[in-house]
Design a protein around this motif. Structure first.
Motif, mmCIF file in Angstrom:
data_model
loop_
_atom_site.group_PDB
_atom_site.id
_atom_site.type_symbol
_atom_site.label_atom_id
_atom_site.label_comp_id
_atom_site.label_asym_id
_atom_site.label_seq_id
_atom_site.Cartn_x
_atom_site.Cartn_y
_atom_site.Cartn_z
ATOM 1 N N ALA A 142 0.837 -1.209 0.000
ATOM 2 C CA ALA A 142 0.000 0.000 0.000
ATOM 3 C C ALA A 142 0.866 1.252 0.000
ATOM 4 C CB ALA A 142 -0.929 -0.012 1.208
ATOM 5 N N VAL A 143 1.950 1.236 0.781
ATOM 6 C CA VAL A 143 2.852 2.395 0.817
ATOM 7 C C VAL A 143 3.507 2.601 -0.543
ATOM 8 C CG1 VAL A 143 4.978 3.295 1.826
ATOM 9 C CG2 VAL A 143 3.260 2.246 3.294
ATOM 10 N N LYS A 144 3.966 1.534 -1.163
ATOM 11 C CA LYS A 144 4.605 1.642 -2.476
ATOM 12 C C LYS A 144 3.604 2.062 -3.551
ATOM 13 C CE LYS A 144 8.886 0.661 -1.656
ATOM 14 N NZ LYS A 144 9.952 1.658 -1.935
ATOM 15 N N THR A 145 2.361 1.599 -3.429
ATOM 16 C CA THR A 145 1.340 2.005 -4.386
ATOM 17 C C THR A 145 1.043 3.490 -4.251
ATOM 18 O OG1 THR A 145 0.359 -0.211 -4.299
ATOM 19 C CG2 THR A 145 -1.003 1.564 -5.177
ATOM 20 N N LEU A 146 0.978 3.968 -3.015
ATOM 21 C CA LEU A 146 0.774 5.402 -2.792
ATOM 22 C C LEU A 146 1.927 6.206 -3.388
ATOM 23 C CD1 LEU A 146 -0.785 7.737 -1.518
ATOM 24 C CD2 LEU A 146 0.463 7.295 0.619
ATOM 25 N N GLU A 147 3.144 5.707 -3.256
ATOM 26 C CA GLU A 147 4.293 6.398 -3.850
ATOM 27 C C GLU A 147 4.180 6.430 -5.369
ATOM 28 O OE1 GLU A 147 8.775 5.010 -4.345
ATOM 29 O OE2 GLU A 147 8.413 5.703 -2.293
ATOM 30 N N THR A 148 3.663 5.346 -5.954
ATOM 31 C CA THR A 148 3.454 5.317 -7.406
ATOM 32 C C THR A 148 2.454 6.378 -7.830
ATOM 33 O OG1 THR A 148 3.931 2.939 -7.459
ATOM 34 C CG2 THR A 148 2.734 3.863 -9.333
ATOM 35 N N LEU A 149 1.372 6.519 -7.085
ATOM 36 C CA LEU A 149 0.373 7.546 -7.406
ATOM 37 C C LEU A 149 0.960 8.944 -7.252
ATOM 38 C CD1 LEU A 149 -2.762 5.993 -5.659
ATOM 39 C CD2 LEU A 149 -2.249 6.038 -8.106
ATOM 40 N N GLU A 150 1.801 9.138 -6.251
ATOM 41 C CA GLU A 150 2.437 10.441 -6.062
ATOM 42 C C GLU A 150 3.395 10.755 -7.209
ATOM 43 O OE1 GLU A 150 2.388 10.337 -1.156
ATOM 44 O OE2 GLU A 150 4.143 9.673 -2.269
ATOM 45 N N ILE A 151 4.120 9.736 -7.674
ATOM 46 C CA ILE A 151 5.009 9.930 -8.819
ATOM 47 C C ILE A 151 4.203 10.330 -10.049
ATOM 48 C CG2 ILE A 151 6.542 8.717 -10.425
ATOM 49 C CD1 ILE A 151 7.541 7.078 -8.040
ATOM 50 N N ALA A 152 3.075 9.627 -10.276
ATOM 51 C CA ALA A 152 2.224 9.950 -11.434
ATOM 52 C C ALA A 152 1.645 11.352 -11.318
ATOM 53 C CB ALA A 152 1.108 8.914 -11.553
ATOM 54 N N LEU A 153 1.240 11.735 -10.110
ATOM 55 C CA LEU A 153 0.662 13.062 -9.913
ATOM 56 C C LEU A 153 1.679 14.154 -10.192
ATOM 57 C CD1 LEU A 153 -1.597 14.956 -8.925
ATOM 58 C CD2 LEU A 153 -0.759 14.574 -6.593
ATOM 59 N N TRP A 154 2.871 14.026 -9.632
ATOM 60 C CA TRP A 154 3.888 15.053 -9.841
ATOM 61 C C TRP A 154 4.408 15.045 -11.274
ATOM 62 C CZ3 TRP A 154 5.338 19.308 -7.539
ATOM 63 C CH2 TRP A 154 4.929 19.517 -6.220
ATOM 64 N N GLY A 155 4.427 13.883 -11.898
ATOM 65 C CA GLY A 155 4.766 13.848 -13.315
ATOM 66 C C GLY A 155 3.768 14.616 -14.152
ATOM 67 N N THR A 156 2.475 14.522 -13.796
ATOM 68 C CA THR A 156 1.444 15.262 -14.516
ATOM 69 C C THR A 156 1.558 16.763 -14.258
ATOM 70 O OG1 THR A 156 -0.004 13.334 -14.279
ATOM 71 C CG2 THR A 156 -1.027 15.406 -14.940
ATOM 72 N N VAL A 157 1.862 17.144 -13.010
ATOM 73 C CA VAL A 157 2.039 18.568 -12.694
ATOM 74 C C VAL A 157 3.182 19.158 -13.517
ATOM 75 C CG1 VAL A 157 2.731 20.178 -10.880
ATOM 76 C CG2 VAL A 157 1.047 18.397 -10.388
ATOM 77 N N ILE A 158 4.300 18.458 -13.573
ATOM 78 C CA ILE A 158 5.436 18.954 -14.361
ATOM 79 C C ILE A 158 5.071 19.004 -15.840
ATOM 80 C CG2 ILE A 158 7.787 18.390 -15.112
ATOM 81 C CD1 ILE A 158 8.313 17.348 -12.337
ATOM 82 N N ALA A 159 4.315 18.022 -16.313
ATOM 83 C CA ALA A 159 3.906 18.006 -17.721
ATOM 84 C C ALA A 159 3.059 19.233 -18.060
ATOM 85 C CB ALA A 159 3.129 16.725 -18.019
ATOM 86 N N VAL A 160 2.152 19.612 -17.161
ATOM 87 C CA VAL A 160 1.315 20.791 -17.413
ATOM 88 C C VAL A 160 2.148 22.066 -17.356
ATOM 89 C CG1 VAL A 160 -0.625 22.152 -16.536
ATOM 90 C CG2 VAL A 160 -0.777 19.660 -16.596
ATOM 91 N N LEU A 161 3.035 22.167 -16.352
ATOM 92 C CA LEU A 161 3.840 23.380 -16.195
ATOM 93 C C LEU A 161 4.795 23.602 -17.361
ATOM 94 C CD1 LEU A 161 4.715 23.197 -12.379
ATOM 95 C CD2 LEU A 161 2.974 24.611 -13.507
ATOM 96 N N LEU A 162 5.288 22.536 -17.954
ATOM 97 C CA LEU A 162 6.184 22.664 -19.108
ATOM 98 C C LEU A 162 5.418 22.660 -20.430
ATOM 99 C CD1 LEU A 162 9.143 20.285 -18.113
ATOM 100 C CD2 LEU A 162 9.039 22.775 -17.930
ATOM 101 N N GLY A 163 4.364 21.847 -20.508
ATOM 102 C CA GLY A 163 3.649 21.701 -21.773
ATOM 103 C C GLY A 163 2.837 22.913 -22.159
ATOM 104 N N LEU A 164 2.244 23.606 -21.180
ATOM 105 C CA LEU A 164 1.414 24.767 -21.508
ATOM 106 C C LEU A 164 2.219 25.913 -22.116
ATOM 107 C CD1 LEU A 164 -1.368 26.034 -21.513
ATOM 108 C CD2 LEU A 164 -0.990 26.754 -19.134
ATOM 109 N N PRO A 165 3.357 26.320 -21.534
ATOM 110 C CA PRO A 165 4.148 27.375 -22.198
ATOM 111 C C PRO A 165 4.642 26.960 -23.581
ATOM 112 C CG PRO A 165 4.826 27.124 -19.918
ATOM 113 C CD PRO A 165 3.925 25.978 -20.215
ATOM 114 N N LEU A 166 5.053 25.701 -23.720
ATOM 115 C CA LEU A 166 5.507 25.240 -25.029
ATOM 116 C C LEU A 166 4.363 25.267 -26.040
ATOM 117 C CD1 LEU A 166 7.785 22.229 -23.996
ATOM 118 C CD2 LEU A 166 8.525 24.400 -24.998
ATOM 119 N N ALA A 167 3.159 24.927 -25.587
ATOM 120 C CA ALA A 167 2.009 24.972 -26.495
ATOM 121 C C ALA A 167 1.692 26.402 -26.912
ATOM 122 C CB ALA A 167 0.798 24.335 -25.815
#
Length: 336
Positions: A142-167
């Motif tokens: 459960a702890v490792k699964t939560l870490e996976t979700l956190e990785i996915a969430l922060w990956g999405t945040v970085i994708a939006v922060l970088l992708g929007l200016p580039l778009a």
């Protein structure tokens, strides 16, 4: 009316053929390509092994295990739920203060010990005490699964922060200078072309094993995906509100905020949810190269042939993906 109906009455009209000679030739060529490439990637061997794995063990009564897929699936059960740890390896262990539901287990075994006189290995009985947690491994997963979700969430945040200016730099209705548009589109194309697994390999070298390499790899690839999606969505926005704001002297940022963003916001949300959904799945994959999360735990257990642990991890991944699909569907119905 009669002149038009004449050919129908005389039988001169007929339904067009669903396919012609050209379509048949294309289909035959496609089948030939599939047959040739199927031999190269061993599709026939895959079918044979899959069929054999579903057959029962031979009737000789020797209990020979089922080969291939059936053998692998058989090793995944029973699922591992508990864990145990040698109390001698637990710092400041107090047997009177055990965790909830935990208990002690005495295990007798034999160990090879070097006899200093004969210089030979001899069997000596030993007794070890283990701390058993009935649901300990489930908690770890459960702890490792939560870490996976956190990785996915922060990956999405970085994708939006970088992708929007580039778009915004790559959209024709936002950036009038062609060289800057070309540069932004090139960066987006490069980020999208590099798979997360490849970038995670290099980021693990730079940042070490752990979640940092994971969410950076997901964020960089996601920035390429969202940069492309966001730019296309901006370019397809209705130009009339933009022209009205341009006529009164509004700058590009004001045009984006008041004319473009209200139109494309539902599409942006949908694209972001797609990337988040994909990142949850890919966070498991990049964990196989040491980028944190449940994937790293899966790789370690698989390498140690602990297939019961692997089965528990796979079940946890399935449940997380299933719940995420339900949540994503509700969010899409809410915002789109």
């Amino acid at each position: 009316m009669n002149a038009q109906a004449g050919p129908l009455l005389h039988g001169e009209w007929a339904f067009p053929r669903p396919f012609g000679t050209r379509a048949v030739l294309i289909a035959l060529a496609a089948l030939a390509v599939l047959f040739y490439t199927g031999q190269r990637v061993e599709v026939g061997r895959m079918i044979s092994m899959t069929a054999n794995s579903m057959l029962p063990a031979d009737a000789s009564g020797e209990g020979e295990s089922v080969r291939g897929l059936g053998k692998l699936l058989g090793r995944l059960v029973p699922l591992q739920v508990s864990d145990r740890e040698d109390v001698s390896r637990i710092a400041n262990f107090d047997p009177d203060q055990l965790p909830a539901f935990a208990y002690l287990e005495e295990v007798s075994a034999h160990e090879k010990v070097l006899n200093p006189r004969t210089l030979e290995l001899e069997d000596h009985p030993v007794s070890k005490t283990y701390l058993v947690r009935p649901f300990g491994y489930l908690g770890h997963v459960a702890v490792k699964t939560l870490e996976t979700l956190e990785i996915a969430l922060w990956g999405t945040v970085i994708a939006v922060l970088l992708g929007l200016p580039l778009a915004m730099l790559g959209a024709r209705n936002m950036m009038p200078y062609a060289p800057l548009r070309f540069l932004a589109r090139s960066v987006v194309g490069f980020l999208r072309a590099v798979p997360e697994l490849i970038s995670a390999l290099f980021l693990v070298v730079a940042y070490g094993f752990g979640p940092i390499a994971g969410f950076l790899a997901l964020g960089l690839h996601g920035a390429g995906v969202l940069g492309r999606f966001f730019a296309d969505e901006m370019e397809h926005a209705d130009p009339r509100p933009q022209e009205a704001l341009t006529a009164i002297g509004a700058d590009r940022l004001a045009i984006w905020r008041m004319a473009i963003l209200p139109q494309v916001m539902p599409h942006h949300i949908g694209s972001t949810l797609y990337v988040l959904d994909r990142n949850v799945r890919m966070a498991t994959v990049i964990g196989l190269v040491g980028a944190g999360g449940i994937g790293q735990e899966l790789k370690g257990r698989y390498d140690m042939y602990e297939y019961g642990h692997v089965g528990t991890i796979l079940l946890a991944i399935f449940l997380v993906v299933l719940l995420l699909d339900q949540l994503s569907g509700r969010l899409r119905r809410r915002f789109l």
